[in-house]
Design an enzyme around this catalytic site. Structure first.
Site, short mmCIF file in Angstrom:
data_model
loop_
_atom_site.label_atom_id
_atom_site.label_comp_id
_atom_site.label_asym_id
_atom_site.label_seq_id
_atom_site.Cartn_x
_atom_site.Cartn_y
_atom_site.Cartn_z
N HIS A 235 0.80 -1.23 0.00
CA HIS A 235 0.00 0.00 0.00
C HIS A 235 0.83 1.27 0.00
O HIS A 235 0.33 2.35 0.27
CB HIS A 235 -1.01 0.00 1.16
CG HIS A 235 -1.83 -1.25 1.17
ND1 HIS A 235 -2.69 -1.58 0.15
CD2 HIS A 235 -1.88 -2.28 2.04
CE1 HIS A 235 -3.24 -2.75 0.41
NE2 HIS A 235 -2.76 -3.21 1.55
N ARG A 292 -6.92 16.00 0.01
CA ARG A 292 -5.68 16.78 0.14
C ARG A 292 -5.00 16.80 -1.22
O ARG A 292 -5.42 16.10 -2.15
CB ARG A 292 -4.74 16.11 1.14
CG ARG A 292 -4.41 14.68 0.72
CD ARG A 292 -3.28 14.04 1.49
NE ARG A 292 -2.84 12.82 0.83
CZ ARG A 292 -3.40 11.62 0.98
NH1 ARG A 292 -4.46 11.47 1.76
NH2 ARG A 292 -2.93 10.58 0.32
C1 MV4 Z 1 -9.81 -4.14 -3.05
C2 MV4 Z 1 -9.03 -5.07 -3.76
C3 MV4 Z 1 -9.69 -6.08 -4.44
N1 MV4 Z 1 -11.04 -6.16 -4.39
N2 MV4 Z 1 -11.15 -4.26 -3.04
C4 MV4 Z 1 -6.27 -1.90 -0.85
C5 MV4 Z 1 -6.25 -0.63 -0.07
C6 MV4 Z 1 -7.63 -0.12 -0.08
N3 MV4 Z 1 -7.62 1.28 -0.34
C7 MV4 Z 1 -8.33 -0.90 -1.13
N4 MV4 Z 1 -7.50 -1.99 -1.52
C8 MV4 Z 1 -7.95 -3.00 -2.30
N5 MV4 Z 1 -9.28 -3.14 -2.35
C9 MV4 Z 1 -11.72 -5.24 -3.70
N6 MV4 Z 1 -13.05 -5.34 -3.67
C10 MV4 Z 1 -7.66 -4.93 -3.75
C11 MV4 Z 1 -7.11 -3.88 -3.02
C12 MV4 Z 1 -5.69 -3.75 -3.09
C13 MV4 Z 1 -5.08 -2.62 -3.65
C14 MV4 Z 1 -5.83 -1.57 -4.17
C15 MV4 Z 1 -5.22 -0.47 -4.72
C16 MV4 Z 1 -3.83 -0.40 -4.78
C17 MV4 Z 1 -3.08 -1.42 -4.27
C18 MV4 Z 1 -3.68 -2.52 -3.71
C19 MV4 Z 1 -2.91 -3.57 -3.21
C20 MV4 Z 1 -3.50 -4.65 -2.64
C21 MV4 Z 1 -4.89 -4.75 -2.56
#
Ligand code: MV4
Length: 666
Positions: A235, A292
């Site tokens: 992240h 922001r």
């Molecule tokens: C998800 C996902 C897959 N499916 N939601 C990670 C942080 C949070 N802001 C949302 N995230 C994710 N949500 C669903 N329904 C996978 C992630 C995710 C991710 C998202 C954006 C950028 C990097 C990521 C790394 C791992 C998991």
């Protein structure tokens, strides 16, 4: 417009805000902690106020104290940068109550986006697409499990109050649901003090695409296109770009309009980012909104030609947005690489220490560096270890990427370990070049992204030897010029070799291996016996650790940074560290007082094995120093009696400090 603005931040973002203020004729007030007394942001601002000790909660997070500084210094507005107080609704409100403009959205908009499930409800009403899922108030296990069945496995359980991946659990099978729900609740309550969760369809191979939005206080809102920030590690964003690879014009408009609707739904004012998660086929869903200016805003500036901090200042001062949607144009492609003090070989643990050498690529309209540090600065444990953002622009993605690789090659940091080699490997990766970015990219290509350490090449060894010999010659010349008898044969500048056949051997330690290079002095050059054969080497030392070399007729420039016996050779984008164990070279720079032992590098005394008055024999171990994770034993240079010991166990020593003195026995 304001006449004076306080910048409630540090590092590169404080510097970046100060530079726009300066361009607009706005006076700036910096705040700083005790650790930042000599920081670049302090120098860049017109005045700077000390607000407390190094820990952020005692300095950069003290909203009340910062507002007091604004009032006393006559600043009309506070720019919070990112992090620290930038998304703190209480601080935004306190500014307003003190009659100071908070350069950011209204407190209510910050609050509206603070809860993930509340934000999702607002977005659903505004017609912004959401990941299929359940965001309801009923938190009964049976209700949530039924929702999961309806959505279809795999599902993702997320903390309602969450963000940044905390409290997220993937569930692949219905029989695991209850167990994972309990775990997600525990994590959510530990992280956010709130155990409510939501359930969503789990997307495989998603991309992180975010849209920059801007709204003013008089009813206008626009988007400034998208950024792709899929290349992340736990992240933490690593590389960002604009526009997103493969984005179509139609999809861009659709996402941009959805983002503008999201901003309008919460009465947004100022700069904001609407994050979407996108599927490989381009379908996209709202994830969260950041209220922001973001770290990666420069890539948007590069493709639009707009200064987003100027927009923020204008909007906060009550002016309308500088441009309408139709006047905004996307041009070319931009990348941002974040250069961090961290160790890719050690699970990316933050690295600290003094930046001994910092050499950055040439900047201009196509290469931009945002940084808050300078050579000599300390990267401490107190703040984010980002050293700089390297931002490049090109006509298209491949032109921009070529520039990124080139600029990374020219980005030299010696001191704390950095991720530059890792960034270079990313930028050179064929899958990245093909635009195959997704959030699992780094995990998927892990093995090819962390380069193996290789033995020093002949070129590196030649540069190290040449740099050492040239330095010794220079120092001999200096000594001769300073002495009363510059023509004495003892000062012969080229006479470092006093043995019979004019040769000298340097011993290097290269990552656990010992390498010896014998150099023969010849008129006009050194003949080096390198592992791969003989090389004629000559050259000159320049300023700022530069060396110009001619190796068998091949001319090249490199940097050689010396820190006691440590040599770091930076050449063609490769960084190589060697330890030079050579009685002739170490400690040659000063006429060392007989019997006085000095620290060869800055470090910590880890043991002292003698005391004043002790009788010692030549070669006896007296003290052990630790520096840069290596230990050095300080040995007696002569038989004698210890006259004094200047440091005790645990104390820090600076390079050249006298550690102890021995009275020689005749
Ligand atoms: C998800 C996902 C897959 N499916 N939601 C990670 C942080 C949070 N802001 C949302 N995230 C994710 N949500 C669903 N329904 C996978 C992630 C995710 C991710 C998202 C954006 C950028 C990097 C990521 C790394 C791992 C998991």
């Amino acid at each position: 417009m304001f006449d004076k603005v306080l910048i409630a931040n540090r590092g590169e973002i404080a510097c970046r805000v100060a530079l726009t203020c300066r361009r607009l004729g706005i006076r700036t007030v910096a705040v700083y902690s005790e650790a930042d007394a000599h920081a670049r942001h302090v120098d860049l601002c017109d005045e700077a106020w000390l607000i407390g000790p190094a820990p952020a909660r005692e300095s950069y997070l003290r909203g009340g104290r910062i507002i007091d500084v604004a009032l006393h210094s006559g600043a009309q507005a506070i720019h919070p940068g990112y992090g620290f107080l930038s998304e703190n609704a209480g601080f935004a409100r306190a500014c307003e109550e003190a009659g100071i403009v908070f350069i950011g959205p209204p407190a209510a908009a910050i609050e509206a986006m603070g809860s993930k499930s509340a934000a999702k409800a607002i977005m659903a009403d505004a017609g912004v697409p959401l990941v299929p899922g359940y965001h309801g108030a009923d938190q009964e296990e049976s209700r949530l499990a039924a929702a999961a069945d309806e959505i279809g496995y795999p599902v993702l359980i997320k903390a309602s109050a969450g963000g940044g991946g905390k409290g997220m659990r993937r569930v692949d099978r219905p029989e695991d649901f209850a167990r994972e729900l309990a775990a997600a609740r525990r994590e959510a309550s530990a992280s956010f003090g709130d155990d409510r969760v939501l359930v969503e369809k789990y997307l495989l191979h998603p991309r992180h695409i975010e849209v920059q939005v801007f709204a003013d206080g008089v009813g206008n809102a626009v988007h400034l296109f998208e950024r792709d920030c899929s290349v992340q590690r736990r992240h933490q964003k690593v590389l960002e770009e604009a526009p997103a690879p493969g984005m179509t014009e139609a999809r861009r408009n659709e996402m941009g309009q959805a983002a503008v609707r999201a901003a309008q739904a919460i009465g947004y004012v100022g700069a904001g980012t609407v994050e979407f998660i996108a599927e490989p086929d381009g379908r996209f869903y709202f994830m969260e909104m950041n209220t922001r200016l973001q770290v990666e805003h420069p890539v948007t500036e590069m493709i639009t030609g707009e200064d987003l901090v100027e927009w923020q200042l204008r909007v906060a001062a009550g002016a309308p947005l500088p441009r309408e949607q139709s006047a905004l144009e996307l041009q070319g492609h931009a990348f941002e690489a974040r250069i961090y003090a961290e160790d890719p070989d050690n699970d990316f643990l933050p690295a600290t220490g003094r930046i001994r050498h910092l050499r950055t690529p040439e900047t201009g309209s196509d290469v931009r560096i945002d940084t808050g540090v300078r050579e000599g600065d300390e990267v401490s444990v107190h703040y984010d270890p980002m050293i700089a953002k390297l931002v490049v622009w090109g006509d298209d993605r491949s032109a921009a990427l070529r520039r990124l690789r080139h600029a990374l090659t020219d980005f030299e940091v010696v001191g704390p370990t950095t991720n530059t080699a890792f960034l270079k490997a990313l930028a050179a990766h064929p899958a990245f070049a093909a635009g195959e970015v997704e959030t699992g990219f780094i995990e998927q290509h892990r093995d090819t992204l962390i380069p193996e350490r290789e033995p020093a090449s002949d070129r590196v060894l030649a540069l190290a030897c040449l740099a050492e010999f040239l330095r010794i010659d220079e120092e001999a010349a200096d000594r001769a010029a300073r002495s009363g008898d510059p023509y004495s044969p003892w000062h012969h500048t080229t006479g470092w070799v006093l043995n019979d056949d004019n040769h000298h051997t340097l011993h290097f330690r290269d990552d656990g291996r010992d390498v010896a290079v014998t150099a023969h002095y010849r008129p006009g050059h050194y003949l080096l016996e390198l592992p791969g054969g003989e090389t004629r080497a000559r050259g000159t030392l320049g300023r700022e650790d530069r060396i110009q070399a001619d190796l068998d007729g091949v001319r090249l420039t490199a940097s050689v940074v010396r820190d006691g016996p440590h040599l770091t050779i930076l050449c063609d984008g490769h960084v190589h560290e060697l330890v030079c164990h050579d009685p002739l070279t170490v400690g040659m720079e000063d006429e060392v007082r007989e019997g006085s032992l000095t620290a060869p590098m800055p470090g910590t005394v880890i043991s002292v094995t003698i005391a004043e008055g002790d009788t010692v024999t030549e070669g006896q171990a007296l003290m052990v120093l630790e520096a840069m994770k290596m230990e050095y034993t300080i040995k007696a240079t002569t038989d004698g009696v210890i006259e004094h010991v200047n440091f005790a166990e645990g104390e820090q020593v600076t390079e050249g400090a006298e550690l102890l003195a021995i009275r020689a026995e005749d």
